[in-house]
Design an enzyme around this catalytic site. Sequence first.
Site, PDB file in Angstrom:
ATOM      1  N   ASP A 114      -3.050   4.713  -2.183  1.00  0.00           N
ATOM      2  CA  ASP A 114      -4.003   5.353  -1.283  1.00  0.00           C
ATOM      3  C   ASP A 114      -4.472   6.690  -1.867  1.00  0.00           C
ATOM      4  O   ASP A 114      -3.654   7.452  -2.394  1.00  0.00           O
ATOM      5  CB  ASP A 114      -3.300   5.590   0.069  1.00  0.00           C
ATOM      6  CG  ASP A 114      -4.257   5.997   1.165  1.00  0.00           C
ATOM      7  OD1 ASP A 114      -5.239   5.268   1.404  1.00  0.00           O
ATOM      8  OD2 ASP A 114      -4.028   7.055   1.791  1.00  0.00           O
ATOM      9  N   ASP A 116       0.863  -1.179   0.000  1.00  0.00           N
ATOM     10  CA  ASP A 116       0.000   0.000   0.000  1.00  0.00           C
ATOM     11  C   ASP A 116       0.901   1.230   0.000  1.00  0.00           C
ATOM     12  O   ASP A 116       1.732   1.387   0.898  1.00  0.00           O
ATOM     13  CB  ASP A 116      -0.849  -0.040   1.288  1.00  0.00           C
ATOM     14  CG  ASP A 116      -2.170   0.682   1.165  1.00  0.00           C
ATOM     15  OD1 ASP A 116      -2.173   1.772   0.581  1.00  0.00           O
ATOM     16  OD2 ASP A 116      -3.174   0.158   1.679  1.00  0.00           O
ATOM     17  N   GLU A 165      -6.905   3.530  -5.158  1.00  0.00           N
ATOM     18  CA  GLU A 165      -8.101   3.852  -4.392  1.00  0.00           C
ATOM     19  C   GLU A 165      -8.659   5.141  -4.986  1.00  0.00           C
ATOM     20  O   GLU A 165      -8.301   6.233  -4.575  1.00  0.00           O
ATOM     21  CB  GLU A 165      -7.797   4.048  -2.900  1.00  0.00           C
ATOM     22  CG  GLU A 165      -9.082   4.218  -2.097  1.00  0.00           C
ATOM     23  CD  GLU A 165      -8.926   5.009  -0.804  1.00  0.00           C
ATOM     24  OE1 GLU A 165      -9.843   4.958   0.019  1.00  0.00           O
ATOM     25  OE2 GLU A 165      -7.903   5.691  -0.618  1.00  0.00           O
ATOM     26  N   HIS A 199     -11.215  -2.152   4.200  1.00  0.00           N
ATOM     27  CA  HIS A 199     -10.946  -1.764   5.586  1.00  0.00           C
ATOM     28  C   HIS A 199     -11.588  -0.430   5.984  1.00  0.00           C
ATOM     29  O   HIS A 199     -11.402   0.011   7.107  1.00  0.00           O
ATOM     30  CB  HIS A 199      -9.436  -1.695   5.793  1.00  0.00           C
ATOM     31  CG  HIS A 199      -8.803  -0.623   4.951  1.00  0.00           C
ATOM     32  ND1 HIS A 199      -8.735  -0.702   3.576  1.00  0.00           N
ATOM     33  CD2 HIS A 199      -8.269   0.570   5.275  1.00  0.00           C
ATOM     34  CE1 HIS A 199      -8.182   0.391   3.099  1.00  0.00           C
ATOM     35  NE2 HIS A 199      -7.883   1.185   4.110  1.00  0.00           N
ATOM     36  N   ASP A 200     -12.282   0.220   5.035  1.00  0.00           N
ATOM     37  CA  ASP A 200     -12.922   1.508   5.339  1.00  0.00           C
ATOM     38  C   ASP A 200     -14.439   1.442   5.290  1.00  0.00           C
ATOM     39  O   ASP A 200     -15.101   2.420   5.653  1.00  0.00           O
ATOM     40  CB  ASP A 200     -12.481   2.569   4.308  1.00  0.00           C
ATOM     41  CG  ASP A 200     -11.011   2.920   4.389  1.00  0.00           C
ATOM     42  OD1 ASP A 200     -10.461   2.934   5.512  1.00  0.00           O
ATOM     43  OD2 ASP A 200     -10.414   3.185   3.336  1.00  0.00           O
TER      44      ASP A 200
HETATM   45  C1  GLC Z   1      -7.598   5.929   2.531  1.00  0.00           C
HETATM   46  C2  GLC Z   1      -7.426   4.688   3.385  1.00  0.00           C
HETATM   47  C3  GLC Z   1      -7.939   4.977   4.762  1.00  0.00           C
HETATM   48  C4  GLC Z   1      -7.108   6.103   5.323  1.00  0.00           C
HETATM   49  C5  GLC Z   1      -7.157   7.323   4.408  1.00  0.00           C
HETATM   50  C6  GLC Z   1      -6.126   8.329   4.777  1.00  0.00           C
HETATM   51  O1  GLC Z   1      -8.923   6.250   2.348  1.00  0.00           O
HETATM   52  O2  GLC Z   1      -8.050   3.595   2.794  1.00  0.00           O
HETATM   53  O3  GLC Z   1      -7.905   3.864   5.580  1.00  0.00           O
HETATM   54  O4  GLC Z   1      -7.581   6.450   6.596  1.00  0.00           O
HETATM   55  O5  GLC Z   1      -6.889   6.979   3.074  1.00  0.00           O
HETATM   56  O6  GLC Z   1      -4.851   7.835   4.481  1.00  0.00           O
END
Ligand code: GLC
Length: 537
Positions: A202, A99, A266, A328-329
């Site tokens: 990310d 990641d 993402e 995970h979100d």
């Molecule tokens: C992304 C991640 C999340 C994180 C955010 C800030 O959305 O998936 O878990 O808190 O970025 O890095």
Amino acid sequence: MADAPWWAAAVFYQIYPRSWADSNGDGIGDLQGVISRLDYLAWLGVDGIWLNPIHPSPNDDWGYDVSDYLGVHPELGTMADVDELLRATARLNIKVLLDLVPNHSSNRHPWFVDAYSSRDSRHRDWYVWADARPGGGAPNNWMSVFAGEPAWEWHEPTQQYYLHNFLASQPDLNWWNEEVRDAFKDILAFWFDKGVAGFRIDVAHALVKDQELRDNPEATDKDPEQVRRIGQQQVYNMNRPEVHDVLRSWRRVCDAYPAPKLLVGETYVYEYEQLASFYGTGVDELNLAFNFPFIFAEFTAEALRDSVERTLAALPQHATPVWTGSNHDTSRLATRWCGGDDRKIRCALMMMLTLPGACFLYYGDEIGMTDVEVAFDDLQDPVGKRRWPEGAGRDPVRTPMQWTPAPGAGFTSAEVRPWLPVGDHRGRNVADQSGDPHSILSFCRALIQFRKSSPDLLYGGYTALPGPSGTWGWRRGASTTVIVNLGDETAETFGIEGTINLATVADRTGEEVTGAAVVGPWDGVVIEAATATSPPP
Ligand code: GLC
Ligand code: CA
């Protein structure tokens, strides 16, 4: 499709390392834990894993606040463990994605520590600094995603604000600075040269900020809930067109390897056209882009079909769509889509694993793991702590993997308190389900194995088929038909002749179909048609 890249029809498995397997009994999952369970992943049949951040981090945002991009968090292991993991996965032909968090670092990263020290420090311009407005106050109206607070933090000693789209301890990097760009190319190369197959990026849509720091427009009633909660459309503090230059430059780095590296973004956007833009021409930006409109689609035949068909229509040629229902979100698919109903969970897995493209399973999806209630005192996620009691944040979807019915769930030893509470591990766990041919896990594995043996499912095109409302049928390639009935009534669909290869209801496997295919409520079938399905009228 012998020339298709390995990821084009791959099944990925997302591992949240702190929560998957704890090798040393401290209640925290770790890399040796992952290594010890690789045989399970090989048995399941996954092609690649994505690990959430493994780098040193103060853990204000659980690894998404990186303080050393080239290191390993001591709670998770060592660089030797990473090397061992890469060797062990290579033997099993499982690829590893890490990641990458390029939008921001931790405020304890040496770059920021230096930037913070004075206005003319070496790394000052690596972050986004701005003067107060004339008369005082933050430079503009940008709001942080997490906190319901301005995205600007005043730094008294140097008399400027710095930008943080997330927590104040996650300062945004300045992607207009060439040295930042070079630094991340070096980070990519470091891990690629070690044997990492690619990265999940990310907030890939967020890196570049408006150079003029213009105010974001206010949210409207028509905006999705996430946008309304922030109160503004994020068009200037993220989602800038210049981000595509960065992605293109990374793709060139990836494609220069003899076995090209993979980038999956993402891409947290709500429109299909916008999602499609991250693939560039189809061959010059991200290889894969997470499809959030699909994740947030309602679990009805109409909504899902609409989402899939709009995705396929929007993507450029040669682009591979990504199907995923949990991460995970976000609330797990077993809860958000399926309300814990096993029949629905099977339909969801069948759908994701039989659509054209890549599929990402989140750890636990394969056993139907649901969201876990986490009490306030157990909360670890900064978002949960801030939103409580309105929401519990993301801890409910980050609880320990449920391996066995024993205390500790086979995740950690029985004596220790895991970093997050264990869910319903007696109801759903790998040990029980792997021994039960009718379990969700056995079904999920059968789906993956069948997919691997089916050129239609791997590479065949998607053709929509007609059917009564509540059902959704599609053909893949020449002769494979999938029908899911996401409704409470038994449905008679179109005429077809063939054999059921896989069904959510186990005892239908092998059944011959002639005439209209009959699909029970919350049931799904994959039919191998002896004669090609008649084309839709
Ligand atoms: C992304 C991640 C999340 C994180 C955010 C800030 O959305 O998936 O878990 O808190 O970025 O890095
Ligand atoms: Ca541990």
